[in-house]
Motif scaffolding. Structure first.
Motif, PDB file in Angstrom:
ATOM      1  N   LYS A   1      34.927 109.212  41.551  1.00 16.54           N
ATOM      2  CA  LYS A   1      33.912 107.767  41.894  1.00 16.54           C
ATOM      3  C   LYS A   1      34.462 107.403  43.392  1.00 16.54           C
ATOM      4  O   LYS A   1      34.427 107.567  44.746  1.00 16.54           O
ATOM      5  N   GLU A   2      35.923 106.584  43.022  1.00 13.42           N
ATOM      6  CA  GLU A   2      36.833 106.011  43.815  1.00 13.42           C
ATOM      7  C   GLU A   2      37.334 107.303  44.456  1.00 13.42           C
ATOM      8  O   GLU A   2      37.922 107.057  45.307  1.00 13.42           O
ATOM      9  N   GLU A   3      38.152 108.725  43.415  1.00 10.72           N
ATOM     10  CA  GLU A   3      38.449 109.144  44.074  1.00 10.72           C
ATOM     11  C   GLU A   3      38.124 110.306  45.299  1.00 10.72           C
ATOM     12  O   GLU A   3      38.298 110.409  46.079  1.00 10.72           O
TER      13      GLU A   3
ATOM     14  N   LEU B   1      36.857 109.405  53.455  1.00  7.46           N
ATOM     15  CA  LEU B   1      38.043 108.645  54.196  1.00  7.46           C
ATOM     16  C   LEU B   1      38.952 109.727  54.592  1.00  7.46           C
ATOM     17  O   LEU B   1      38.749 110.228  56.220  1.00  7.46           O
ATOM     18  N   ASP B   2      39.252 110.546  53.989  1.00  6.05           N
ATOM     19  CA  ASP B   2      40.074 110.925  54.317  1.00  6.05           C
ATOM     20  C   ASP B   2      40.297 111.878  55.129  1.00  6.05           C
ATOM     21  O   ASP B   2      40.840 113.227  56.372  1.00  6.05           O
TER      22      ASP B   2
ATOM     23  N   VAL C   1      32.485 117.377  53.402  1.00  6.80           N
ATOM     24  CA  VAL C   1      32.847 117.180  52.303  1.00  6.80           C
ATOM     25  C   VAL C   1      31.351 116.986  51.830  1.00  6.80           C
ATOM     26  O   VAL C   1      30.341 116.683  51.978  1.00  6.80           O
ATOM     27  N   ALA C   2      31.559 118.508  50.629  1.00 10.04           N
ATOM     28  CA  ALA C   2      30.059 118.907  49.147  1.00 10.04           C
ATOM     29  C   ALA C   2      30.376 118.247  47.922  1.00 10.04           C
ATOM     30  O   ALA C   2      31.679 119.064  48.081  1.00 10.04           O
ATOM     31  N   VAL C   3      29.670 117.671  47.453  1.00 16.73           N
ATOM     32  CA  VAL C   3      29.782 117.450  45.808  1.00 16.73           C
ATOM     33  C   VAL C   3      28.479 118.558  45.562  1.00 16.73           C
ATOM     34  O   VAL C   3      27.089 119.560  45.646  1.00 16.73           O
TER      35      VAL C   3
ATOM     36  N   CYS D   1      26.685 109.326  46.832  1.00  9.48           N
ATOM     37  CA  CYS D   1      26.791 110.386  46.990  1.00  9.48           C
ATOM     38  C   CYS D   1      26.438 109.696  49.071  1.00  9.48           C
ATOM     39  O   CYS D   1      27.090 109.882  50.002  1.00  9.48           O
ATOM     40  N   LYS D   2      24.909 109.576  48.329  1.00  8.94           N
ATOM     41  CA  LYS D   2      24.728 108.721  50.201  1.00  8.94           C
ATOM     42  C   LYS D   2      25.692 107.412  51.033  1.00  8.94           C
ATOM     43  O   LYS D   2      26.196 107.300  51.902  1.00  8.94           O
ATOM     44  N   GLU D   3      26.333 106.513  49.389  1.00  9.62           N
ATOM     45  CA  GLU D   3      26.727 105.411  50.196  1.00  9.62           C
ATOM     46  C   GLU D   3      27.927 105.681  50.303  1.00  9.62           C
ATOM     47  O   GLU D   3      28.653 105.284  51.967  1.00  9.62           O
ATOM     48  N   VAL D   4      28.876 106.497  50.595  1.00  4.08           N
ATOM     49  CA  VAL D   4      30.107 106.705  50.644  1.00  4.08           C
ATOM     50  C   VAL D   4      30.142 108.161  51.852  1.00  4.08           C
ATOM     51  O   VAL D   4      31.899 108.156  52.702  1.00  4.08           O
ATOM     52  N   GLY D   5      29.184 108.569  51.887  1.00  4.69           N
ATOM     53  CA  GLY D   5      28.931 109.031  53.560  1.00  4.69           C
ATOM     54  C   GLY D   5      29.719 110.551  53.174  1.00  4.69           C
ATOM     55  O   GLY D   5      30.267 111.739  53.826  1.00  4.69           O
ATOM     56  N   VAL D   6      29.269 111.245  51.321  1.00  4.31           N
ATOM     57  CA  VAL D   6      29.863 112.691  51.595  1.00  4.31           C
ATOM     58  C   VAL D   6      28.287 113.325  52.442  1.00  4.31           C
ATOM     59  O   VAL D   6      27.212 113.037  52.422  1.00  4.31           O
TER      60      VAL D   6
END
Length: 294
Positions: A41-43, A49-50, A58-60, A81-86
């Protein structure tokens, strides 16, 4: 047109961007199938962000089947995924779509059921659910692909990589090594199968989701790219190296912009990468073959 590729190294985002990759795909534990790179998750948060700083999507990979006891795992990953903006999520189980709908992120979903999207009716049915993209089957002909693209907006086509031939939830390699009393090499990436009546070496490997067999050849659509419009392109990175993936992405971009000839490039790849046994797959074979006299 967007070019998507599996990401083999999350520290090489600039290389992907410089070679015209628009979207990278990464995997996570328990929800992915045939992962190339697994991130926690952290990665994932830092990766998003990067990547967004250099305008890279970025897709999962969430292509695993969602069993009853794993529903909470998929819910947790989708919410994160929603929270971090995937940007997008590849899925094959419609149960995943149901959860995504409840989270109001169905517009981030990309449906990749391997062989099921084989007509414009198939494609439009799922697109009408509000998802972003459907991935067409690789088992249909080139003419069928073009016909679908004339009637659908929101399709992605796998244009380079190995095909997934078989997936068993059983740990078949582990069982084999146990039965033969050989050293357990079930997690090796250098194992192959060969059918009795063929010369092709088919990569076989084992992961959390079971045993996978890939095609004995790499599928390429270099020759056809100039005729494909109104769609995105995907490079399947499984069992390929990063240098090759980046070269393929750049060459796809050059073909689409008229600076490379796809037919010449197809022949060049066949000559330069004989170990890949590059082929055009099923694109010029009838979808249904019937023996004469039957």
């Amino acid at each position: 047109m967007k070019i998507t590729s599996d990401c083999l190294n999350i520290d090489h985002l600039n290389q992907y961007k410089d070679n015209h990759v628009d979207r990278i795909v990464v995997s996570m534990d328990h929800v992915s199938v045939r992962p190339v790179v697994i991130v926690n998750k952290e990665e994932l948060k830092n990766l998003v962000l990067d990547a967004h700083k250099i305008n890279l999507e970025v897709a999962v990979n969430m292509l695993n089947f969602m069993m009853e006891e794993k529903i909470h795992v998929f819910e947790d990953v989708l919410l994160y995924c929603k929270e971090v903006g995937v940007d997008y999520i590849y899925y094959s189980d419609m149960g995943v779509y149901q959860i995504a709908s409840e989270l109001n992120i169905q517009n981030k979903m990309i449906y990749q059921p391997t062989t099921l999207i084989a007509s414009s009716l198939d494609a439009n049915h799922y697109l009408d659910l509000g998802i972003h993209t459907v991935v067409l089957s690789r088992e249909i002909t080139f003419e069928e692909m073009k016909h679908i693209l004339e009637k659908c907006k929101g399709c992605e086509i796998g244009v380079f990589g190995y095909n997934a031939m078989m997936h068993s939830k059983r740990k078949l390699l582990t069982s084999y090594f146990e039965f033969t009393n050989l050293e357990n090499r079930s997690h090796s990436k250098d194992l192959y199968l060969m059918e009795e009546n063929r010369d092709e070496l088919m990569p076989v490997f084992e992961d959390e989701t079971g045993t996978h067999v890939l095609s004995g050849s790499v599928f390429s659509m270099f020759k056809e790219l100039s005729e494909l419009n109104n769609c995105d392109f995907k490079i399947e990175g499984i069992h390929l190296n990063e240098e090759l993936i980046l070269k393929v992405a750049n060459d796809i971009y050059e073909i689409k912009n008229g600076r490379l000839d796809g037919k010449e490039l197809f022949d060049t790849y066949k000559e330069n990468y004989p170990e890949l046994n590059i082929t055009d797959g099923f694109m010029y074979k009838k979808t249904s073959l019937v023996k004469e006299g039957c």
